[in-house]
Scaffold this active site. Structure first.
Site, mmCIF file in Angstrom:
data_model
loop_
_atom_site.group_PDB
_atom_site.id
_atom_site.type_symbol
_atom_site.label_atom_id
_atom_site.label_comp_id
_atom_site.label_asym_id
_atom_site.label_seq_id
_atom_site.Cartn_x
_atom_site.Cartn_y
_atom_site.Cartn_z
ATOM 1 N N LYS A 1 14.168 47.908 -0.420
ATOM 2 C CA LYS A 1 13.753 48.124 1.071
ATOM 3 C C LYS A 1 14.032 46.688 1.808
ATOM 4 O O LYS A 1 14.051 45.608 1.306
ATOM 5 C CB LYS A 1 12.796 48.732 1.394
ATOM 6 C CG LYS A 1 11.626 47.928 0.963
ATOM 7 C CD LYS A 1 11.071 46.997 1.879
ATOM 8 C CE LYS A 1 9.661 46.342 1.596
ATOM 9 N NZ LYS A 1 9.593 44.828 2.011
ATOM 10 N N ASP B 1 3.989 50.158 -0.061
ATOM 11 C CA ASP B 1 5.348 50.518 0.179
ATOM 12 C C ASP B 1 5.957 51.404 -0.614
ATOM 13 O O ASP B 1 6.997 51.907 -0.717
ATOM 14 C CB ASP B 1 6.162 49.144 -0.386
ATOM 15 C CG ASP B 1 6.005 47.944 0.845
ATOM 16 O OD1 ASP B 1 5.778 48.256 1.796
ATOM 17 O OD2 ASP B 1 6.431 46.814 0.492
#
Ligand SMILES: C[C@](O)(CO)[C@H](O)COP(=O)(O)OP(=O)(O)OC[C@H]1O[C@@H](n2ccc(N)nc2=O)[C@H](O)[C@@H]1O
Ligand SMILES: Nc1ncnc2c1ncn2[C@@H]1O[C@H](COP(=O)(O)OP(=O)(O)OP(=O)(O)O)[C@@H](O)[C@H]1O
Length: 309
Positions: free
Chosen positions: A11, A147
């Site tokens: 990401k 996350d």
């Protein structure tokens, strides 16, 4: 089932708004996650006991030396969490092939945890037990790291709370990225701590972060230039303070024509946006030549989260 392989993306944070420090040691965030086509792969096979093997993906130059191979590996924690939920034992061998930089601010460990969640849930899926849904895996993932839920879902999403509460964001088209990795990682808690220290020293009490409307519009309309202008990361000053050489990397990317440049998450990887695939190829070559990165990698987004292949 003999083996399950799951591919999982890295990401980049398009907006990382860091609010006040909470009593539990986490910060309230507005965290706009974007999954990009740089992938780790986790293969799960039945075994006598939980085993972890970590290697660099073919053709990748990721330094895997710092990644734990015991029970501390986030993928091992994920396997234990799925087994506990299913009431079984984590008898699984996990082979992790890394292309996502380690401690690079691209959520590599979280990605491996998400991949292990999906792989183990599939491996242990049988008629005796109700299957785990993606929502179940997102919920289990939130306990492993802030996350992890996003790495399960992928795409582009707004994370609130400590980043684990996700709402998908509307996007249009493909965005072209160039990533400049650095030798040696940055510790996520150290970067958050430095952010707090800087704010205190400057006498700026943290405010609750708000989603950037300009960013949301740029995503929804597929406007790369507007997206480049709207990228923000509240952890960037802290990452630059701990690793001053990143300033030179960011400046080089901007000078070489990037339409957006920022530190990815807690760093030290720097992310650059290009308008077209061709521009990204040119920027990657020029950045490589400038000698301001350990490695230069191209990727595009958004891409789906952890997927069985
Ligand atoms: C920097 C980011 O990668 C941006 O997406 C994340 O916020 C970090 O997510 P992560 O690596 O999954 O982090 P976690 O494993 O949940 O937390 C590690 C440490 O980071 C800090 N942390 C993390 C998330 C958050 N919202 N506030 C924090 O202050 C805390 O010191 C925490 O102990
Ligand atoms: N499977 C894994 N892959 C990489 N690191 C792992 C893994 N499991 C545990 N770790 C530990 O987590 C630390 C951070 O690794 P990671 O690659 O997730 O950092 P990061 O990309 O900066 O994370 P984030 O962007 O979520 O802050 C490593 O230094 C390592 O000790």
């Amino acid at each position: 089932m003999s083996a399950v392989t799951v591919r999982v993306p890295a990401k980049v944070n398009l907006q990382l708004g860091v609010g006040p420090l909470r009593d539990d040691g986490y910060h309230d965030l507005v965290n706009v996650f974007h999954a990009v086509s740089l992938f780790d792969e986790v293969t799960a096979r039945p075994a006598e006991r939980l085993e972890i093997r970590v290697e660099a993906a073919p053709h990748s130059r990721v330094a895997v030396g710092g990644v734990p191979t015991g029970g501390d590996n986030l993928a091992a924690k994920a396997a234990r969490a799925v087994a506990a939920r299913l009431g079984t034992e984590p008898r699984v061998a996990l082979r992790i092939r890394k292309a996502i930089p380690v401690a690079g601010g691209m959520a590599g460990g979280s990605a491996d945890a998400a991949a292990a969640l999906v792989a183990c849930a599939r491996l242990w899926d049988d008629r005796e037990r109700p299957a785990l849904s993606r929502d179940d895996l997102v919920e289990i993932g939130a306990d492993l790291g802030s996350d992890v839920p996003f790495a399960v879902l992928g795409g582009t999403a707004v994370g609130t709370g400590r980043g684990e509460r996700l709402t998908p964001a509307l996007t249009r088209g493909v965005f072209h990225w160039v990533f400049a990795t650095a030798d040696g990682g940055l510790s996520t808690p150290a970067v958050y701590g430095e952010c707090d220290r800087i704010r205190l020293a400057e006498g700026r009490p943290p405010e609750r972060a708000e989603v950037s409307e300009a960013l949301m519009t740029a995503l929804a309309t597929g406007d790369a230039k507007a997206l480049g202008a709207a990228l923000t990361n509240d952890l960037q000053p802290a990452a630059l303070s701990l690793r001053p050489s990143l300033r030179r990397t960011l400046d080089a990317g901007r000078d070489l024509g990037a339409i957006g440049a920022l530190v990815s998450g807690s760093g030290p990887t720097c992310a650059f946006l290009a308008e077209t695939d061709e521009d990204a190829a040119g920027l990657a070559e020029a950045l490589d030549g400038a000698g301001v990165a350990a490695q230069v990698v191209r990727a595009s987004g958004p891409v789906p989260g952890a997927t069985v292949i």
